[in-house]
Design a protein around this motif. Structure first.
Motif, PDB file in Angstrom:
ATOM      1  N   THR A  79       0.852  -1.187   0.000  1.00 24.67           N
ATOM      2  CA  THR A  79       0.000   0.000   0.000  1.00 24.67           C
ATOM      3  C   THR A  79       0.889   1.238   0.000  1.00 24.67           C
ATOM      4  N   VAL A  80       0.349   2.341  -0.444  1.00 32.03           N
ATOM      5  CA  VAL A  80       1.080   3.604  -0.463  1.00 32.03           C
ATOM      6  C   VAL A  80       0.781   4.336   0.844  1.00 32.03           C
ATOM      7  N   SER A  81       1.823   4.713   1.536  1.00 33.60           N
ATOM      8  CA  SER A  81       1.660   5.431   2.800  1.00 33.60           C
ATOM      9  C   SER A  81       0.896   6.727   2.573  1.00 33.60           C
ATOM     10  N   GLY A  82      -0.105   6.960   3.396  1.00 36.75           N
ATOM     11  CA  GLY A  82      -0.933   8.146   3.259  1.00 36.75           C
ATOM     12  C   GLY A  82      -2.118   7.947   2.336  1.00 36.75           C
ATOM     13  N   ALA A  83      -2.154   6.793   1.665  1.00 32.44           N
ATOM     14  CA  ALA A  83      -3.269   6.478   0.752  1.00 32.44           C
ATOM     15  C   ALA A  83      -3.698   5.030   0.982  1.00 32.44           C
ATOM     16  N   THR A  84      -3.737   4.628   2.221  1.00 35.15           N
ATOM     17  CA  THR A  84      -4.030   3.238   2.557  1.00 35.15           C
ATOM     18  C   THR A  84      -5.405   2.814   2.064  1.00 35.15           C
ATOM     19  N   VAL A  85      -6.411   3.639   2.266  1.00 30.86           N
ATOM     20  CA  VAL A  85      -7.779   3.281   1.874  1.00 30.86           C
ATOM     21  C   VAL A  85      -7.874   3.111   0.359  1.00 30.86           C
ATOM     22  N   THR A  86      -7.330   4.053  -0.388  1.00 29.91           N
ATOM     23  CA  THR A  86      -7.337   3.946  -1.845  1.00 29.91           C
ATOM     24  C   THR A  86      -6.529   2.730  -2.290  1.00 29.91           C
ATOM     25  N   SER A  87      -5.385   2.496  -1.658  1.00 29.87           N
ATOM     26  CA  SER A  87      -4.541   1.351  -2.005  1.00 29.87           C
ATOM     27  C   SER A  87      -5.291   0.038  -1.821  1.00 29.87           C
ATOM     28  N   GLU A  88      -6.005  -0.076  -0.719  1.00 28.33           N
ATOM     29  CA  GLU A  88      -6.745  -1.310  -0.455  1.00 28.33           C
ATOM     30  C   GLU A  88      -7.869  -1.517  -1.472  1.00 28.33           C
ATOM     31  N   GLY A  89      -8.569  -0.442  -1.837  1.00 29.20           N
ATOM     32  CA  GLY A  89      -9.596  -0.546  -2.871  1.00 29.20           C
ATOM     33  C   GLY A  89      -8.998  -0.915  -4.219  1.00 29.20           C
ATOM     34  N   TYR A  90      -7.841  -0.322  -4.526  1.00 27.78           N
ATOM     35  CA  TYR A  90      -7.123  -0.599  -5.771  1.00 27.78           C
ATOM     36  C   TYR A  90      -6.758  -2.078  -5.846  1.00 27.78           C
ATOM     37  N   VAL A  91      -6.165  -2.595  -4.783  1.00 25.69           N
ATOM     38  CA  VAL A  91      -5.732  -3.989  -4.770  1.00 25.69           C
ATOM     39  C   VAL A  91      -6.924  -4.936  -4.879  1.00 25.69           C
ATOM     40  N   SER A  92      -8.031  -4.614  -4.223  1.00 22.90           N
ATOM     41  CA  SER A  92      -9.227  -5.459  -4.316  1.00 22.90           C
ATOM     42  C   SER A  92      -9.775  -5.502  -5.736  1.00 22.90           C
ATOM     43  N   SER A  93      -9.881  -4.351  -6.390  1.00 27.09           N
ATOM     44  CA  SER A  93     -10.372  -4.305  -7.761  1.00 27.09           C
ATOM     45  C   SER A  93      -9.386  -4.993  -8.701  1.00 27.09           C
ATOM     46  N   LEU A  94      -8.091  -4.763  -8.476  1.00 20.24           N
ATOM     47  CA  LEU A  94      -7.053  -5.391  -9.291  1.00 20.24           C
ATOM     48  C   LEU A  94      -7.125  -6.907  -9.171  1.00 20.24           C
ATOM     49  N   GLN A  95      -7.234  -7.421  -7.946  1.00 17.87           N
ATOM     50  CA  GLN A  95      -7.292  -8.870  -7.754  1.00 17.87           C
ATOM     51  C   GLN A  95      -8.518  -9.463  -8.427  1.00 17.87           C
ATOM     52  N   ALA A  96      -9.649  -8.775  -8.354  1.00 16.94           N
ATOM     53  CA  ALA A  96     -10.862  -9.261  -9.015  1.00 16.94           C
ATOM     54  C   ALA A  96     -10.670  -9.302 -10.533  1.00 16.94           C
ATOM     55  N   ALA A  97     -10.004  -8.294 -11.080  1.00 18.92           N
ATOM     56  CA  ALA A  97      -9.730  -8.276 -12.528  1.00 18.92           C
ATOM     57  C   ALA A  97      -8.788  -9.416 -12.897  1.00 18.92           C
ATOM     58  N   LEU A  98      -7.769  -9.655 -12.084  1.00 19.62           N
ATOM     59  CA  LEU A  98      -6.833 -10.744 -12.343  1.00 19.62           C
ATOM     60  C   LEU A  98      -7.540 -12.099 -12.256  1.00 19.62           C
ATOM     61  N   ASP A  99      -8.422 -12.234 -11.266  1.00 18.85           N
ATOM     62  CA  ASP A  99      -9.189 -13.471 -11.126  1.00 18.85           C
ATOM     63  C   ASP A  99     -10.064 -13.707 -12.354  1.00 18.85           C
ATOM     64  N   GLN A 100     -10.691 -12.638 -12.820  1.00 18.45           N
ATOM     65  CA  GLN A 100     -11.562 -12.736 -14.001  1.00 18.45           C
ATOM     66  C   GLN A 100     -10.747 -13.151 -15.228  1.00 18.45           C
ATOM     67  N   ALA A 101      -9.498 -12.684 -15.291  1.00 17.26           N
ATOM     68  CA  ALA A 101      -8.633 -13.019 -16.439  1.00 17.26           C
ATOM     69  C   ALA A 101      -7.988 -14.392 -16.275  1.00 17.26           C
TER      70      ALA A 101
END
Length: 133
Positions: free
Chosen positions: A109-131
């Motif tokens: 995660t990026v320090s100071g942007a933890t919430v956005t980082s966690e949302g990013y990783v969740s969406s990214l993982q879902a996209a990777l799973d779909q692929a």
């Protein structure tokens, strides 16, 4: 006199904290975007779901070519105020660079942007799973 000053500073502190408390102005967040896959030539683009976070939704779009992640875009991210804009202008390029380097959702995660980082990783993982990755 000390009691009055103590009360005054206590009241001022409480008021400052109340005005500094950040609430959502847009009401409850709902996820309406569905994952979408598109293909163009040898490249395959997969869009993850919009993941609701405390500050707003985050959605990641990943492009694959030959089994490698070649591009990542973030079409949806919190941008409701200047602070969101500043944080994400700094954090999103770091997250994208880390994704391209790691070729996975196993990124920090990026320090100071933890919430956005966690949302990013969740969406990214879902996209990777779909692929299928």
């Amino acid at each position: 006199m000390k009691r009055i000053l103590f009360w005054l500073f206590g009241t001022m502190t409480a008021v400052a904290l109340l005005f500094g408390y950040r609430t959502s102005l847009s009401g409850p967040m709902t996820t309406t975007a569905q994952p979408v896959a598109a293909s163009s030539g040898g490249a395959n683009t997969v869009t993850g779901p919009a993941v609701d976070t405390r500050w707003g939704p985050v959605q990641v779009e990943v492009t694959f070519d030959g089994g490698r992640i070649t591009a990542v875009t973030v079409p949806v991210y919190p941008d409701g105020n200047r602070k969101d804009e500043q944080i994400n202008a700094r954090a999103l390029p770091i997250l994208v660079k880390e994704t391209l380097s790691a070729q996975s959702a196993d990124i920090d995660t990026v320090s100071g942007a933890t919430v956005t980082s966690e949302g990013y990783v969740s969406s990214l993982q879902a996209a990777l799973d779909q692929a299928g990755r």
